[in-house]
Design an enzyme around this catalytic site. Structure first.
Site, PDB file in Angstrom:
ATOM      1  N   HIS A 115      -9.146  -1.628   7.316  1.00  0.00           N
ATOM      2  CA  HIS A 115      -9.752  -2.959   7.455  1.00  0.00           C
ATOM      3  C   HIS A 115     -10.459  -3.093   8.801  1.00  0.00           C
ATOM      4  CE1 HIS A 115      -8.008  -4.818   3.945  1.00  0.00           C
ATOM      5  NE2 HIS A 115      -6.761  -4.617   4.331  1.00  0.00           N
ATOM      6  N   HIS A 151      -3.983   1.899   6.223  1.00  0.00           N
ATOM      7  CA  HIS A 151      -4.534   0.767   5.467  1.00  0.00           C
ATOM      8  C   HIS A 151      -5.109  -0.283   6.424  1.00  0.00           C
ATOM      9  CE1 HIS A 151      -4.364  -2.208   2.024  1.00  0.00           C
ATOM     10  NE2 HIS A 151      -4.488  -3.005   3.062  1.00  0.00           N
ATOM     11  N   GLU A 152      -4.313  -0.664   7.430  1.00  0.00           N
ATOM     12  CA  GLU A 152      -4.773  -1.709   8.363  1.00  0.00           C
ATOM     13  C   GLU A 152      -5.972  -1.225   9.173  1.00  0.00           C
ATOM     14  OE1 GLU A 152      -3.908  -4.698   8.069  1.00  0.00           O
ATOM     15  OE2 GLU A 152      -2.275  -4.252   6.669  1.00  0.00           O
ATOM     16  N   ASP A 168      -5.378  -7.815  -1.325  1.00  0.00           N
ATOM     17  CA  ASP A 168      -6.784  -7.552  -0.994  1.00  0.00           C
ATOM     18  C   ASP A 168      -7.635  -7.589  -2.253  1.00  0.00           C
ATOM     19  OD1 ASP A 168      -6.065  -7.119   1.606  1.00  0.00           O
ATOM     20  OD2 ASP A 168      -5.966  -4.937   1.408  1.00  0.00           O
TER      21      ASP A 168
HETATM   22 ZN    ZN Z   1      -5.160  -4.855   3.156  1.00  0.00          ZN
END
Ligand code: ZN
Length: 305
Positions: A192, A188-189, A265
């Site tokens: 980004h 997930h990170e 988010d």
């Molecule tokens: Zn996120």
């Protein structure tokens, strides 16, 4: 604070003239009248404010008493307070810009033993949105960390950690994720980070971490702001939305399905997109704003969840 207190304060001021009466956090007593529920407390508050107005009107400009007040919430003050003859001069003290932050850091670093290689410019650049008190707290925190580590000087390692603590909260040492969760959070990170790196209008990547924080974030992807911003362009907002959705996209691509980890988010992306349509006229609906103008939205390029 009651009417008697106000009356006595001004009596003392007249006796001590020339002098300055300074009322900090005036919103506590200068709230718009008639907005409460009509309880005894509300009536007392209204009476106190009325007394203050009476006292201020009673001043001869040559009496030598100057009344000053401070507030973080000027919008909730009663209009009568701001009329001519009362608080009729307003000085906005905004958050310090980069140069100002550097100067404030210098002041608070007096008497603190610091590694001479530390760049104050870099610390100032990385602390947008910090007020003077935040910067003082930052230095204090860094000095405490250095003392705890038996260091005789404060090094960049302590400043890095202090900045992180102030921006993201303490590390949540008791929170442990299982391997599957760690893998999902890492993807997930990185989602980004990679999407952000590919976009023209996202600041350079500063740090990616999956260390959980006390304020509730599971992981953080941080981009280093390059300069103070007072305006944002449509393409910057679009890129910010894209970067914000990069975490959820990576979950789906690499882990096969979405998780609940993207809630913040989605909320942030929805807010930016909604503001673009409703406030900033950046949609096919055309150049119109459906909401009363307020302070401009400047979204930060930190994605924490
Ligand atoms: Zn996120």
């Amino acid at each position: 604070l009651g009417t008697n207190h106000v009356r006595n304060t001004f009596k003392q001021a007249r006796a001590a003239a020339p002098c300055i009466v300074f009322i900090d956090e005036i919103d506590a007593l200068g709230r718009k009248r008639g907005e409460g529920l009509g309880t005894t407390g509300d009536r007392d508050a209204d009476n106190t404010l009325n007394q203050l107005l009476v006292e201020m009107d009673g001043f001869d400009p040559s009496s030598g008493v100057i009344v000053m007040a401070a507030t973080n919430r000027p919008e909730i003050l009663d209009g009568a307070l701001l009329r001519a003859g009362r608080f009729d001069r307003h000085v906005l003290v905004g958050l310090p810009h980069r140069e100002g932050r550097r100067a404030i850091l210098e002041i608070h670093l007096e008497g603190v033993s610091v590694d001479p290689n530390i760049s104050l410019d870099s610390i100032a650049a990385r602390t947008p949105g910090f007020a003077g008190a935040d910067l003082a707290g930052l230095i204090n925190e860094a000095a405490l960390l250095a003392a705890r580590r038996n260091k005789s000087i404060v090094t960049s390692a302590e400043f890095d950690e202090a900045i992180e603590r102030q921006m993201l909260g303490l590390q949540h040492k008791g929170l442990v994720y299982n391997d599957k969760e760690k893998r999902i959070i890492a993807y997930h990170e990185i989602g980004h980070a990679v999407v952000g790196a590919l976009l023209e209008n996202v600041d350079p990547l500063q740090k990616v971490t999956i260390t959980p924080r006390m304020l509730g974030s599971r992981g953080v992807t941080q981009f280093e702001p390059q300069e103070e911003r007072n305006l944002q362009t449509e393409s910057e907002l679009r890129d910010l939305i894209t970067m914000t959705l990069g975490g959820r996209a990576a979950e789906i691509v690499f882990c096969g399905e979405a998780t609940t980890g993207a809630q913040n988010d989605l909320a942030q992306a929805t807010k930016i997109a909604g503001d673009m349509v409703r406030k900033f006229g950046m949609s096919p609906l055309g150049s119109r704003s459906y909401e009363a103008a307020r302070q401009a939205l400047i979204s930060s390029s930190v994605s924490a969840h």
